[in-house]
Design a protein around this motif. Structure first.
Motif, PDB file in Angstrom:
ATOM      1  N   ALA A  39     193.923  81.571  62.464  1.00 29.96           N
ATOM      2  CA  ALA A  39     195.444  81.966  62.959  1.00 29.96           C
ATOM      3  C   ALA A  39     195.631  81.977  64.481  1.00 29.96           C
ATOM      4  O   ALA A  39     196.557  81.587  65.181  1.00 29.96           O
ATOM      5  CB  ALA A  39     195.926  83.254  62.575  1.00 29.96           C
ATOM      6  N   ALA A  40     194.305  82.569  65.205  1.00 29.87           N
ATOM      7  CA  ALA A  40     194.372  82.414  66.527  1.00 29.87           C
ATOM      8  C   ALA A  40     194.476  81.032  67.031  1.00 29.87           C
ATOM      9  O   ALA A  40     195.088  80.840  68.169  1.00 29.87           O
ATOM     10  CB  ALA A  40     193.201  83.167  67.042  1.00 29.87           C
ATOM     11  N   HIS A  41     193.708  80.105  66.561  1.00 33.74           N
ATOM     12  CA  HIS A  41     193.725  78.904  66.939  1.00 33.74           C
ATOM     13  C   HIS A  41     195.041  78.198  66.865  1.00 33.74           C
ATOM     14  O   HIS A  41     195.468  77.641  67.798  1.00 33.74           O
ATOM     15  CB  HIS A  41     192.595  78.079  65.985  1.00 33.74           C
ATOM     16  CG  HIS A  41     192.922  76.508  66.485  1.00 33.74           C
ATOM     17  ND1 HIS A  41     192.422  75.773  67.554  1.00 33.74           N
ATOM     18  CD2 HIS A  41     193.208  75.413  65.545  1.00 33.74           C
ATOM     19  CE1 HIS A  41     192.657  74.554  67.611  1.00 33.74           C
ATOM     20  NE2 HIS A  41     192.948  74.375  66.210  1.00 33.74           N
ATOM     21  N   HIS A  42     195.943  78.364  65.896  1.00 32.05           N
ATOM     22  CA  HIS A  42     197.060  77.951  65.580  1.00 32.05           C
ATOM     23  C   HIS A  42     197.931  78.398  66.578  1.00 32.05           C
ATOM     24  O   HIS A  42     199.159  77.564  66.981  1.00 32.05           O
ATOM     25  CB  HIS A  42     197.374  78.268  63.999  1.00 32.05           C
ATOM     26  CG  HIS A  42     198.594  77.668  63.612  1.00 32.05           C
ATOM     27  ND1 HIS A  42     200.108  78.261  64.024  1.00 32.05           N
ATOM     28  CD2 HIS A  42     199.077  76.573  63.209  1.00 32.05           C
ATOM     29  CE1 HIS A  42     200.889  77.696  63.294  1.00 32.05           C
ATOM     30  NE2 HIS A  42     200.494  76.334  62.958  1.00 32.05           N
ATOM     31  N   ALA A  43     197.747  79.513  67.206  1.00 30.83           N
ATOM     32  CA  ALA A  43     198.527  80.234  68.267  1.00 30.83           C
ATOM     33  C   ALA A  43     198.243  79.623  69.679  1.00 30.83           C
ATOM     34  O   ALA A  43     198.673  80.161  70.542  1.00 30.83           O
ATOM     35  CB  ALA A  43     198.557  81.846  68.004  1.00 30.83           C
ATOM     36  N   GLY A  44     197.128  78.851  69.589  1.00 30.13           N
ATOM     37  CA  GLY A  44     196.785  78.216  70.950  1.00 30.13           C
ATOM     38  C   GLY A  44     195.622  79.170  71.729  1.00 30.13           C
ATOM     39  O   GLY A  44     195.445  79.037  72.746  1.00 30.13           O
TER      40      GLY A  44
END
Ligand code: IYR
Length: 216
Positions: A154-159
């Protein structure tokens, strides 16, 4: 007594499953562990959404045996840094086997955890050894592991970039953070935007034939 049932509303991607799966892989394959973070602030609301995503993980008997301690307070981050560096120094100087040190050599890791001072957030994942009211939990490591994986995704998906840090022993975190006995520190996850000049090891990932066996 059973939980009341309700109709399930499945998630239906806009793309065909194969295209949706491919598109997601294209996103997650860009995820890397980073050790250089930008000081650009990350609003609390972003972190909250990431933690909510992590909290959707499945868990044994739906006990949701996790707590995420999100630290942006400078003093607390610094205290965690100092304590982590102390146990890591002992690891590198005494506890780690020669083979372990050799395996780590290429990554150039060290007891220096200065990024803990500069990264906007430290997320400390706690595994709850019992529920908050003393009840039993099940498949604790599996449940918290899945939630942590979802948190990273999820963190990755948020950049946002992350680092999975497991100082050992980790019990100092309970004291520094003033957390109760039933919360077992599971992982420290520095989280923020990657530094503009961030570099990562040039690694390969195993291919489909190496990571899977199909029996059709
Ligand atoms: N916890 C130490 C050492 C370390 C161990 C492994 I396995 C890594 O993949 C990376 C580091 C540290 O954080 O430096």
């Amino acid at each position: 007594m059973s939980i009341p049932q309700k109709p399930f509303s499945p998630y239906t991607p806009e793309l065909e499953s194969v295209d949706a799966a491919r598109a997601f892989y294209e996103i997650v394959k860009q995820r890397r562990t980073v050790r250089q973070f930008s000081q650009t602030p990350v609003p609390r609301e972003v972190i909250e959404q990431v933690l909510l995503a992590a909290g959707t993980a499945p868990s044994g008997a739906h006990k949701q045996p996790w707590r995420f301690i999100a630290v942006s307070n400078q003093d607390i981050k610094h205290k965690i840094r100092l304590a982590a560096e102390e146990v890591e120094r002992e690891f590198y100087e005494q506890r780690a086997s020669d083979r372990w040190l050799k395996d780590l050599e290429v990554f150039e890791t060290s007891p220096d955890k200065s990024y803990m001072d500069t990264v906007p957030w430290l997320i400390i994942v706690m595994a709850l050894r019992s529920t908050d009211d003393g009840g039993q939990v099940y498949y604790l490591n599996e449940s918290v592991g899945i939630a942590t994986g979802m948190l990273l995704t999820a963190a990755h998906h948020a950049g946002l970039a992350t680092l999975t840090h497991t100082p050992s022993p980790m019990n100092f975190l309970r004291d520094v953070l003033g957390r109760p006995e039933h919360e077992r520190p599971y992982m420290v996850i520095p989280m923020g935007y990657p530094a503009a000049d961030c570099t990562v090891p040039d690694l390969d990932r195993k291919g489909i034939d190496e990571i899977s066996v199909f029996l059709e």
